[in-house]
Enzyme design. Sequence first.
Site, PDB file in Angstrom:
ATOM      1  CE1 TYR A 121      -9.448  -0.298   8.181  1.00  8.48           C
ATOM      2  CE2 TYR A 121     -10.390   1.359  10.018  1.00  8.48           C
ATOM      3  CZ  TYR A 121      -9.506   0.937   9.270  1.00  8.48           C
ATOM      4  OH  TYR A 121      -8.288   1.468   9.011  1.00  8.48           O
ATOM      5  CB  THR A 175     -14.386  -7.871  12.579  1.00  8.34           C
ATOM      6  OG1 THR A 175     -15.659  -6.994  13.281  1.00  8.34           O
ATOM      7  CG2 THR A 175     -14.024  -9.213  13.433  1.00  8.34           C
ATOM      8  CB  SER A 226      -7.569   1.113  12.582  1.00  3.92           C
ATOM      9  OG  SER A 226      -8.128   1.872  12.880  1.00  3.92           O
ATOM     10  N   GLY A 259       0.793  -1.441  -0.180  1.00  2.00           N
ATOM     11  CA  GLY A 259      -0.175   0.304  -0.550  1.00  2.00           C
ATOM     12  C   GLY A 259       1.185   1.709  -0.110  1.00  2.00           C
TER      13      GLY A 259
END
Length: 274
Positions: free
Chosen positions: A158, A160, A145, A15
Amino acid sequence: MNQPQNTPRIALVTGAASGIGRAIAERLAIDAHAVVCIVDRDAQGARDAAEHIAGQGGSAHPFCADMADAQAIQAMLGEVRNQVGAPDMVVNCAGVAPTAPVLEHSMSQWQSTLDINVTAPFLIVQQCLADMKRKGWGRIVNIASISGVRAGSGRLAYGTSKAALIALTRQFAVEAAEWGVTVNAVAPGPVETPLIKKMAGGDSTSTYANLVPMNRFGTPDEIAHAVLFLLSEQASYITGETLAVDGGFLASGLFVRNLFEGAPRASGAATDSH
């Protein structure tokens, strides 16, 4: 970052064509003098990032792979080894963040989020660990996050997936520790990237910033500096940890800005011992 060897470390960052991943790749190449493998599904973006790093005097190589495709990941890792070498450092930053109410989350959203945010890091770390074990040295950082620590509206898949990534980090850390390999995670709070702004609802970003004690979004560079620390020799005795880089969000609990403005101040000491 200290270099415990004469040749530069090889770092793989997923990414890395934009946002946090690109900031990490740039800092690794320019500040830590690592040879960086920039991995992204955006082939042109990966090339642009590599060219920008080269223009700054760093060394970077672009690679294209869809993190939802296990075979593409395996092929990319083979190309990295053949063209650059076995990575000494891995940063799993690629991710997706679909937002929807719990009753509207589709199966496809759920599965693709888990594939990209959890399964891809699993495959990459597992494949790279064998070479790190052989060398007796390695650094792995997974970008999790705050949504993996504290639940939030619209983040069923997201949140989870990021909670699972934090657990995955610990599992790898326990077994890799005696090989000289550390495995940690960084949990960003709201950051000034297109992905995070989309999650925050575009124009509602000020509302999200108001929940952060520092009263602002973070920057990709602020996340990158935390990652570089965990990749460094200075962090050699830290493994299995998740470092929140969130302006105090997770620490805040019930945070009410301006709570005491206009409120009467207590005068003198309290006399009630209860």
